[in-house]
Design an enzyme around this catalytic site. Structure first.
Site, mmCIF file in Angstrom:
data_model
loop_
_atom_site.group_PDB
_atom_site.id
_atom_site.type_symbol
_atom_site.label_atom_id
_atom_site.label_comp_id
_atom_site.label_asym_id
_atom_site.label_seq_id
_atom_site.Cartn_x
_atom_site.Cartn_y
_atom_site.Cartn_z
ATOM 1 N N HIS A 391 36.449 -20.510 27.293
ATOM 2 C CA HIS A 391 37.447 -19.919 28.181
ATOM 3 C C HIS A 391 38.833 -20.487 27.894
ATOM 4 O O HIS A 391 39.043 -21.702 27.930
ATOM 5 C CB HIS A 391 37.063 -20.186 29.634
ATOM 6 N N ASN A 424 45.962 -16.881 29.691
ATOM 7 C CA ASN A 424 44.731 -17.050 30.456
ATOM 8 C C ASN A 424 44.469 -15.752 31.210
ATOM 9 O O ASN A 424 45.084 -15.479 32.240
ATOM 10 C CB ASN A 424 44.881 -18.227 31.426
#
Length: 493
Positions: A391, A424
């Protein structure tokens, strides 16, 4: 997750207290698999015994004992039926899509700072500038600028943004797969911060005018790892209904999470979260195996929410003046490290070769039985996976995981480039990572990919996929295709 890494690091020296529980963890895991596979352990010896006995009989003996032969045949059919009915259904990833916003939403760091100037005081502005220019993000990430800044965005503008990215990702996926959306039995949408009424999953049903029989789920408040939680949920649903499709949509509506106060612990998300979404189509149809890209091998979920420190390290609250924001505590990196260690303790026996497991056990015994002062052995996960999709929560997160998993720059490239190009994008970022490797032509048949997601709560989740075919980037178009030759880009560290 975020950039505010304290000076402390997630190192192997933090493991000793944790190792005492590892032996029990392995015993429990072994017991779980013994019980789960008990039926196979019973069937195989019986079939072997039957086969050995039959091999000793002549044709004349068999003709004289037709009743016995019929009994054996019936037993074999019965046990075979039990085996095929009880084994888990294979789940295939037919294809996936990552949404690429229109260029009008692209924003440079300089332009973003200009738009923040009239909103924050000098101290808060300088703090955000420092975060932004050290974030590892490029000048080509996406924000719905006109709606997002200044922060007078409305519920309707957030809903419009949600529809834009969600429907955009789904339409692209449907075009890739030629699957009719009316044939999809399960729809799962996850968005942590923005959860309107009717739900985002209901919005999908309304947009495509789906049947009253479609089963939908809407996951909220589960952070950046919700996409992998959705994979686990879809897998469980597909085990219960044959010949079905499940659609997973992962996104975060960044305008709904923008904070306009001056609490520095809440300002970091303003600088790293960006616009994006992914849509994933899973199937349990055997006929889809030949055209699917991947097969789901394992999903491992870790939840540390019982620990107050872990529960509160990513926390949304409201200030006295009514301003809402998401606080990131100084314990975040340490909590993430503990969650990762717990997760890989469960994942390791499922994926690591026996050689690595034996080395780990040898280290464990030396330290805890013979009291030898040696460093704990950290398994080499590079022996289990060819691709790592971590991630893209922030540069500090990626730095720490690279150090603790001992990954090369080449293996970290998809995650770093995802952060650089798209920022992100919350729970969808692991799919931008995988899409990067596809666009680079790196996915070969038989390759194994490990997706790792972190989220509030605190959670660490893993999904393991095996490539069913070599992905040809000349034929498989995705969000990276048009500019993949520009990567990897040089990112200041």
């Amino acid at each position: 997750m975020a950039q505010n890494s304290p000076n402390g690091e997630i190192q192997s020296s933090n493991l000793p207290n944790f190792l005492l529980s590892v032996r029990l963890k392995y015993v429990k895991l072994g017991y779980h698999y013994l019980i789960s596979n008990a039926i196979y352990l019973i069937i195989v010896p019986i079939l072997v015994a039957v086969g050995l006995h039959l091999s000793t009989l002549t044709l004349e003996d068999l003709m004289k004992n037709l009743a016995m032969l019929k009994s054996y045949s019936t037993l074999v059919v019965f046990l075979g039926t039990i085996y095929f009915m009880s084994r888990p259904r294979n789940v295939y990833l037919v294809d996936f899509s990552c949404y690429k916003p229109h260029e009008r939403y692209m924003i440079s760091k300089e332009r973003l700072v200009e738009k923040l100037t009239d909103i924050f005081d000098e101290s808060s502005l300088n703090f955000q500038k420092k975060i932004l220019y050290n974030s590892g993000l490029s000048d080509k990430t996406y924000i719905p600028v006109d709606k997002w800044i200044p922060s007078n965005f409305s519920l309707s503008s957030n809903q419009n943004q949600a529809k834009l990215v969600i429907i955009g990702a789904i339409d692209d996926l449907l075009a890739k797969t030629d699957v009719k959306i009316r044939d999809i039995g399960f729809i799962i949408v996850n968005s942590s911060m923005f959860n309107p009424t009717p739900s985002l999953s209901a919005m999908v049903v309304n947009h495509y005018k789906l049947s009253v029989n479609v089963i939908t789920y809407n996951l909220g408040g589960m952070g950046c790892s919700a996409g992998l939680i959705s994979v686990d949920l879809a897998n469980r649903l597909l085990q219960g209904k044959a010949n079905s499709y499940a659609l997973i949509v992962s996104t975060e509506i960044v305008s709904s999470a923008f904070y306009t106060g001056n609490d520095k612990s809440k300002l970091i998300p303003n600088m790293i979260f960006r616009m994006g979404a992914s849509a994933v189509l899973l199937s349990n149809r055997f006929s889809d195996r030949r055209r699917s890209k991947y097969q789901l091998m394992h999903v491992v979920r870790t939840h540390k929410g019982a620990d107050d420190r872990a529960f509160s390290c990513v926390f949304q609250d409201e200030e006295e003046d009514g301003k809402k924001g998401m606080s990131l505590s100084k314990d975040l990196m340490a909590v993430a490290g503990e969650a990762l260690k717990t997760n890989i303790t469960t994942l390791g026996p499922l994926v690591l070769p026996m050689s690595e497991q034996l080395l780990f056990f040898a280290s464990l015994i030396a330290r805890n039985v013979f009291k030898r002062k040696i460093k704990p052995y950290i398994p080499d996960f590079k022996m289990a996976f060819e691709h790592f999709c971590i991630h893209a929560g922030g540069r500090a997160v990626l730095d720490e995981l690279q150090k603790n998993l001992d990954l090369s720059e080449a293996l970290m490239e998809p995650s770093r480039m995802t952060l650089y190009r798209f920022g992100n994008t919350s729970s969808s970022s692991v799919w931008y990572n995988l899409a990067y490797s596809e666009a680079k032509g790196r996915i070969k048949k038989g390759d194994r990919a490990w997706q790792i997601g972190f989220g509030s709560g605190f959670k660490c989740n893993s999904a393991v996929w095996r490539a069913l075919k070599t992905v040809n980037p000349a034929k498989e178009k995705n969000a990276w295709t048009d500019e993949i030759d520009d990567f990897p880009a040089q990112v200041s560290r």
